[in-house]
Scaffold this motif. Structure first.
Motif, mmCIF file in Angstrom:
data_model
loop_
_atom_site.group_PDB
_atom_site.id
_atom_site.type_symbol
_atom_site.label_atom_id
_atom_site.label_comp_id
_atom_site.label_asym_id
_atom_site.label_seq_id
_atom_site.Cartn_x
_atom_site.Cartn_y
_atom_site.Cartn_z
ATOM 1 N N ALA A 133 0.843 -1.202 0.000
ATOM 2 C CA ALA A 133 0.000 0.000 0.000
ATOM 3 C C ALA A 133 0.875 1.248 0.000
ATOM 4 O O ALA A 133 0.605 2.219 -0.720
ATOM 5 C CB ALA A 133 -0.919 -0.006 1.218
ATOM 6 N N ARG A 134 1.936 1.245 0.798
ATOM 7 C CA ARG A 134 2.831 2.402 0.832
ATOM 8 C C ARG A 134 3.538 2.590 -0.509
ATOM 9 O O ARG A 134 3.688 3.717 -0.992
ATOM 10 C CB ARG A 134 3.854 2.237 1.960
ATOM 11 N N ALA A 135 3.958 1.474 -1.109
ATOM 12 C CA ALA A 135 4.651 1.574 -2.402
ATOM 13 C C ALA A 135 3.751 2.232 -3.442
ATOM 14 O O ALA A 135 4.182 3.122 -4.191
ATOM 15 C CB ALA A 135 5.085 0.186 -2.868
ATOM 16 N N ALA A 136 2.481 1.805 -3.503
ATOM 17 C CA ALA A 136 1.548 2.377 -4.475
ATOM 18 C C ALA A 136 1.176 3.805 -4.099
ATOM 19 O O ALA A 136 1.047 4.680 -4.968
ATOM 20 C CB ALA A 136 0.289 1.510 -4.551
ATOM 21 N N ALA A 137 1.003 4.055 -2.801
ATOM 22 C CA ALA A 137 0.630 5.392 -2.348
ATOM 23 C C ALA A 137 1.706 6.410 -2.691
ATOM 24 O O ALA A 137 1.420 7.543 -3.105
ATOM 25 C CB ALA A 137 0.375 5.375 -0.845
ATOM 26 N N GLU A 138 2.957 6.023 -2.521
ATOM 27 C CA GLU A 138 4.063 6.933 -2.823
ATOM 28 C C GLU A 138 4.188 7.209 -4.316
ATOM 29 O O GLU A 138 4.805 8.209 -4.720
ATOM 30 C CB GLU A 138 5.361 6.369 -2.257
ATOM 31 N N GLN A 139 3.569 6.321 -5.105
ATOM 32 C CA GLN A 139 3.526 6.572 -6.552
ATOM 33 C C GLN A 139 2.290 7.384 -6.943
ATOM 34 O O GLN A 139 2.058 7.630 -8.120
ATOM 35 C CB GLN A 139 3.513 5.254 -7.323
#
Length: 554
Positions: A133-139
């Motif tokens: 979730a963090r990886a996608a959110a940061e994108q």
């Protein structure tokens, strides 16, 4: 021929993964999912990130292949590790919620094990969910940002962090995500991580509601009903609740039912109340079930239906609602709406007790002590009484004292019994106060102390304990632990006599015929006769003695 083909391949090169992917995309658009799978598989094996994601989706949806979450995750991970945002979002969702076996799949079946060598389901894994979730959110994936906010706010599998939750909710909310707007409003309204800000929360709830978020309409209704961040307005609350309820929100349906039941913002209608509460109840809303149970128990203008009430209370109890478990236990105990059944009563009391209900702990403890609905077990009785006593239940402390006093489930100990009587008495137990007063007056296991006897007896007498009133009346009459006070003696003995306590009637006879300086033989005889008629053994001899004295003085 092979040499010719090999030379042609070297001359013109292999099909590029991008070309193979595009061919698969066209096949998919034509509904040829199996062909799309074959083409995307070739491209995915050559490292094409979008093809890897698409293969994951086919496994995820069961298009062109047997649906299997494990294989879906395998391909999503390959795409996600190359930075595919969509794959990262889906991985976060799958790890957060978990993904069960396909319907009808039996993992032990040898054929299925052969078809799905990697397994059939994905277990919940909050760490992996947070990671992706963090990886996608940061994108910049808005869905992932909203999800990340929810994860930090809810604290499922991770330590709650309301500041982080607000950061991610706000990013997604400002980009128009209704779930994030709802989440941000909830944080602000509840004051998580700071002072409550219901006014700003109202604005975010409004934005989410305007996008059709049903839960946001429910929160708006709650704000209008309570006057939080807005002026209190029952009619607006009703309007908001109705929009949410009609969209299927169980909490709003329950709220709407309550408003109809109370006539707030709408004409009172038990029929409408029952209708909306039932809608919420059939969705599994335990509180709505309890309200339906109360509605049918009371009747509220219609004939009470305890059978129907019991159905709803039991439904809520089955869902784990401890209040409902306590109520249905009581109904089985008394045979209200259900057959009288001590076994069922004990079962539900124990379930409520296991969830920390102190009254249920007291009840099931008594059941084990009496052998009612369960095998008698003083050890288990003592355990439940202790749990209730730890929550401040004075009656439980009194019961523990009795067990120590009688040596049931524990070694007999007057010292421990008195200690528990004192604890319970200090917590307000009328029975313990009476018992402690009697113990000090008699010097039973403690030095005789009428002052302490008066102190504890007074506490119990003020709560209406008839025998304590008798004891206190006698202390006042005879000047034990205090100066004689005949008016107070009459007051307490009369209070006990009004509860048909025979000993109080006899004591009143003694008060008027023996103890008071100004004798009133007529009233003395009246009370001694009443005491005798009520069965007090001391009344008749005292009456005879009184008459004998009268004859001597005549």
């Amino acid at each position: 021929m092979r040499q010719v083909l090999g030379a042609a391949k070297r001359l013109f090169g292999r099909n590029k993964p991008e070309d193979v992917y595009e061919r698969g995309l066209k096949a998919y658009e034509r509904g040829q999912h199996k062909s799309a799978f074959d083409l995307w598989l070739a491209a995915a094996r050559d490292g094409h990130v979008e093809a890897q994601y698409r293969i994951g989706r086919l496994y995820d949806l069961g298009e062109g292949v047997l649906r299997n979450a494990v294989d879906a995750v395998g391909w999503y991970v390959q795409a996600a590790e190359q930075g595919n945002r969509d794959a990262q979002v889906r991985l976060a969702e799958m790890y957060y919620y978990g993904s069960g076996s396909a319907k009808g799949a039996i993992p032990s079946d040898a054929v299925l094990e052969m078809l799905f060598p990697n397994g059939l389901k994905i277990e919940q894994n909050y760490e992996e969910a947070l990671r992706w979730a963090r990886a996608a959110a940061e994108q910049g994936a808005v869905v992932a940002q909203a999800m990340l906010g929810y994860m930090y706010a809810s604290g499922f599998g991770i330590t709650p962090d309301y500041q982080e939750a607000e950061i991610w909710y706000r990013r997604a909310a400002e980009q128009g995500s209704a779930p994030a707007q709802l989440g941000l409003g909830t944080l602000l309204a509840g004051g998580y991580g700071g002072a409550p800000d219901p006014e700003t929360a109202h604005g975010w709830f409004q934005k989410a509601a305007e996008q059709g978020n049903a839960m946001a309409w429910y929160y708006l209704g709650s704000q209008y009903m309570a006057g939080l961040g807005v002026e209190q307005d029952s009619e607006k609350a009703m309007e908001c609740y109705r929009k949410s309820a009609e969209a299927g929100t169980a909490a709003a349906q329950r709220a709407l039912g309550m408003l109809y039941a109370r006539g707030l913002g709408v004409p009172r209608s038990i029929e409408q109340a029952e209708t909306w509460l039932r809608k919420a109840a059939v969705q599994g809303d335990a509180e709505a079930m309890i309200l339906l149970g109360e509605l049918h128990s009371r009747g509220d203008g219609v004939q009470p239906n305890l059978f129907e009430a019991a159905i709803w209370y039991r439904g809520a109890a089955e869902l784990g609602n401890r209040r409902a478990q306590h109520i249905i236990a009581q109904m089985y105990l008394n045979g209200q709406g259900v057959p009288k059944d001590d076994l069922e009563a004990a079962r539900w009391y124990e379930r409520a007790a296991g969830q920390g209900d102190p009254q249920a702990q007291l009840r099931i403890g008594a059941f084990y002590a009496e052998g009612r609905g369960v095998d008698r077990d003083y050890g288990r009785a003592l355990d439940w009484f202790r749990r209730a006593a730890e929550q401040g239940n004075p009656d439980a402390g009194y019961n523990i004292a009795l067990l120590h006093n009688l040596g049931l489930g524990v070694p007999r100990s007057t010292v421990d019994a008195i200690d528990w009587y004192r604890r319970a008495a200090e917590q307000g137990s009328m029975l313990a106060q009476f018992r402690l007063g009697a113990i000090y007056a008699a010097g039973d296991g403690v030095p005789q102390d009428y002052t302490e006897g008066v102190k504890w007896s007074l506490m119990a007498a003020e709560q209406g304990h008839a025998l304590a009133q008798v004891n206190l009346g006698r202390f006042c009459m005879q000047g034990l632990g205090m100066a004689p006070d005949y008016e107070q003696a009459e007051r307490w003995l009369t209070a006990a006599a009004q509860q048909n306590e025979a000993g109080a009637m006899t004591a009143l006879g003694e008060l008027f015929g023996i103890w008071r300086p100004e004798k009133d033989t007529e009233r003395a005889e009246y009370w001694l006769n009443r005491g005798a008629d009520a069965g007090d053994a001391r009344a008749k001899p005292l009456l005879a003695k009184l008459r004998e004295q009268q004859q001597k003085t005549a």
